[in-house]
Design a protein around this motif. Structure first.
Motif, PDB file in Angstrom:
ATOM      1  N   ILE A 194       0.976  -0.834   0.340  1.00  0.00           N
ATOM      2  CA  ILE A 194       0.159  -0.409  -0.019  1.00  0.00           C
ATOM      3  C   ILE A 194       0.533   1.390  -0.177  1.00  0.00           C
ATOM      4  CG2 ILE A 194      -1.176   1.318   1.172  1.00  0.00           C
ATOM      5  CD1 ILE A 194      -2.544  -1.299   2.225  1.00  0.00           C
ATOM      6  N   VAL A 195       1.740   1.371   0.844  1.00  0.00           N
ATOM      7  CA  VAL A 195       2.939   2.248   0.925  1.00  0.00           C
ATOM      8  C   VAL A 195       3.216   2.693  -0.072  1.00  0.00           C
ATOM      9  CG1 VAL A 195       4.793   3.402   2.334  1.00  0.00           C
ATOM     10  CG2 VAL A 195       2.529   2.508   3.748  1.00  0.00           C
ATOM     11  N   PRO A 196       4.306   1.872  -0.734  1.00  0.00           N
ATOM     12  CA  PRO A 196       4.258   1.938  -2.285  1.00  0.00           C
ATOM     13  C   PRO A 196       3.524   2.600  -3.537  1.00  0.00           C
ATOM     14  CG  PRO A 196       5.407   0.393  -1.629  1.00  0.00           C
ATOM     15  CD  PRO A 196       4.661   0.971  -0.717  1.00  0.00           C
ATOM     16  N   ALA A 197       2.515   1.767  -3.089  1.00  0.00           N
ATOM     17  CA  ALA A 197       1.335   2.134  -4.540  1.00  0.00           C
ATOM     18  C   ALA A 197       0.978   4.187  -4.289  1.00  0.00           C
ATOM     19  CB  ALA A 197       0.879   1.951  -4.185  1.00  0.00           C
ATOM     20  N   ILE A 198       1.209   4.696  -2.840  1.00  0.00           N
ATOM     21  CA  ILE A 198       0.556   6.183  -2.670  1.00  0.00           C
ATOM     22  C   ILE A 198       1.655   6.177  -2.501  1.00  0.00           C
ATOM     23  CG2 ILE A 198       0.316   7.473  -0.210  1.00  0.00           C
ATOM     24  CD1 ILE A 198      -0.856   5.006   0.384  1.00  0.00           C
TER      25      ILE A 198
ATOM     26  N   ARG B 195       3.842   6.569  -4.707  1.00  0.00           N
ATOM     27  CA  ARG B 195       4.265   6.468  -6.151  1.00  0.00           C
ATOM     28  C   ARG B 195       3.389   7.177  -7.237  1.00  0.00           C
ATOM     29  NH1 ARG B 195       5.087   0.781  -6.843  1.00  0.00           N
ATOM     30  NH2 ARG B 195       3.234   0.112  -6.182  1.00  0.00           N
ATOM     31  N   ALA B 196       1.488   7.080  -6.597  1.00  0.00           N
ATOM     32  CA  ALA B 196       0.846   7.681  -7.185  1.00  0.00           C
ATOM     33  C   ALA B 196       1.126   9.737  -6.446  1.00  0.00           C
ATOM     34  CB  ALA B 196      -0.985   7.867  -5.721  1.00  0.00           C
ATOM     35  N   LEU B 197       1.675   9.395  -5.209  1.00  0.00           N
ATOM     36  CA  LEU B 197       1.736  11.351  -5.060  1.00  0.00           C
ATOM     37  C   LEU B 197       2.839  11.595  -4.980  1.00  0.00           C
ATOM     38  CD1 LEU B 197       0.047  11.130  -1.408  1.00  0.00           C
ATOM     39  CD2 LEU B 197      -0.888  11.525  -3.255  1.00  0.00           C
ATOM     40  N   GLN B 198       3.852  10.605  -6.232  1.00  0.00           N
ATOM     41  CA  GLN B 198       5.222  11.298  -5.902  1.00  0.00           C
ATOM     42  C   GLN B 198       6.232  11.580  -4.836  1.00  0.00           C
ATOM     43  OE1 GLN B 198       7.073  10.735  -9.358  1.00  0.00           O
ATOM     44  NE2 GLN B 198       4.453   9.623  -9.655  1.00  0.00           N
ATOM     45  N   VAL B 199       5.575  11.061  -3.480  1.00  0.00           N
ATOM     46  CA  VAL B 199       6.223  11.239  -2.696  1.00  0.00           C
ATOM     47  C   VAL B 199       7.317  10.358  -1.736  1.00  0.00           C
ATOM     48  CG1 VAL B 199       5.030  13.812  -2.507  1.00  0.00           C
ATOM     49  CG2 VAL B 199       4.449  11.217  -1.268  1.00  0.00           C
TER      50      VAL B 199
END
Length: 418
Positions: free
Chosen positions: A352-356, A358-362
């Motif tokens: 979940i954290v890597p997906a977030i 990638r989505a937020l570019q942070v």
């Protein structure tokens, strides 16, 4: 199955709320209460799981360098017979490895650069049975620690800070000094850097140097190893085993386990977990006590029903039981939903954290700043069970006043205007 009518009516009230505008509003408030309980329970499980993960990650890196238990001579001198001490310690079934060591603080100098460090003298073969870092480097870097050749292995951060590479020479300034006609002068010894190690724990990577135990004894002027390090089968039993060894080995030695050696870190983590538990439990408490308003509105809306039940012979205790069932059912549904959501997120946080990110570019844990670049998680039943019990108790307590109020409804007053 013939359920008691209190359970049947209480469950029907829990599911009701589609017939009229007022009932729909009550149902909405009840749903918000259950959602609040679920989110509070899930947040508490996720946060404590992540804290457990970080604690386990740091602890494992720490214990890859240090032993679970250390035994010292009480006067700070060399042990009379370290092998006999190690053999006696091995009689404890928890002890699975023992190794001698000499440790002291010293200054490491290269040119004008000088830094303080812990210099630990080890026996590479025995050390491999005690620490993970020694087991990994036994046949490579640590194999170059030959007695009499004055080789040294530096922590990676320490070597980088001093600009030292393999093959360079450094000077160790030992504590104490030599008395000469010119006065007391420091004792210096030049060492060859034969390698570095990376434990992933900044404190040890930046402040620990390894040399052979025989060289350490000569450098610090002791007759042999000053202590014995032990590895246990269960790291969590270190404190209990240390107390047992202190009793069996007698007052001639001092026994310290890793939780006492790193007491500040260990206590800080435990206090932080307790505070986070208390703070996040307040979220559950707020959501649970939202049930009070839901049940009060339900009692007001169902006064005619209560009056009819009373005229049919229902006792005040039965009326109270109906609304307690309604509140308890909301608490149970919210708690179970929260546990399911919390475990789902905690067990899949590495996805979940890597997906977030990638989505937020942070990047939540940039590798250039933190030693841990991923979000660890370790859900434990010892945390989840108290969370569930506290949530259920709070939901039950929230039902008491509205249920008692329902049991005090007078049939004649309730039906006066019906």
């Amino acid at each position: 199955m013939n359920w008691p009518y209190e359970l049947q009516i209480g469950w029907r009230y829990t599911r009701a709320g589609r017939a009229g505008r007022r009932n729909r509003f009550i149902s909405f408030i009840s749903g918000v209460s259950m959602l609040g309980i679920a989110l509070g329970v899930a947040a508490l499980i996720i946060v404590l799981s992540v804290m457990n993960g970080f604690q386990k990650e740091v602890r494992d890196r720490m214990l890859s360098v240090i032993a679970h238990i250390e035994i010292y001579e009480s006067q700070g001198v060399a042990l009379a017979d370290w092998k006999a001490t190690a053999a006696k310690a091995r009689e404890n079934p928890q002890v699975m490895g023992a190794a001698p060591f000499v440790a002291a603080q010293a200054l490491i100098a290269r040119g004008d650069d000088m830094r303080g460090a812990i210099v630990r003298g080890i026996s590479p073969n025995e050390e491999a049975t005690v620490t993970d870092i020694a087991a990994a480097l036994k046949d490579t870097t640590l194999a170059r620690l030959v007695p009499g050749e004055w080789g040294i292995v530096l922590g990676g951060e320490l070597a980088r800070a001093m600009g030292v590479r393999e093959g360079d020479k450094i000077t160790i300034v030992a504590p104490g000094g030599q008395v000469t006609p010119a006065g007391v002068v420091p004792r210096l010894k030049q060492f060859n850097v034969v390698g570095t190690f990376e434990a992933g724990h900044y404190e040890y990577d930046s402040g620990l140097a390894l040399i052979h135990v025989d060289d350490a004894a000569r450098l610090f002027r002791v007759e042999g190893p000053t202590g014995v390090q032990l590895r246990l089968t269960d790291v969590h039993a270190a404190r209990e085993v240390a107390d047992e060894l202190a009793q069996s080995l007698g007052p001639e030695v001092v026994v310290r386990d890793w939780t006492r050696t790193n007491r500040n870190w260990f206590d800080a983590v435990q206090i932080e977990k307790r505070l986070m538990f208390i703070i996040l439990t307040l979220i559950i408490a707020v959501a649970a006590f939202n049930l009070v308003s839901t049940l009060v509105m339900t009692v007001t809306d169902k006064q005619a029903d209560i009056a009819i039940l009373r005229t049919l012979g229902a006792t005040p205790r039965s009326i109270m039981g109906i609304f307690m069932v309604q509140g308890a059912a909301s608490g149970i549904i919210g708690t179970l939903a929260g546990v399911a959501l919390g475990l789902l997120v905690a067990l899949n946080i590495d996805v979940i954290v890597p997906a977030i990110e990638r989505a937020l570019q942070v990047s939540f844990l940039p590798g250039s700043i933190y030693l841990i670049s991923r979000m660890p998680s370790d859900p434990q039943s010892s945390d989840i069970v108290p969370i569930v019990l506290i949530s259920l108790v709070l939901a039950f307590v929230a039902t008491l006043y509205p249920s008692w109020r329902a049991s005090r409804v007078q049939p004649a007053e309730a039906l006066r205007y019906e």
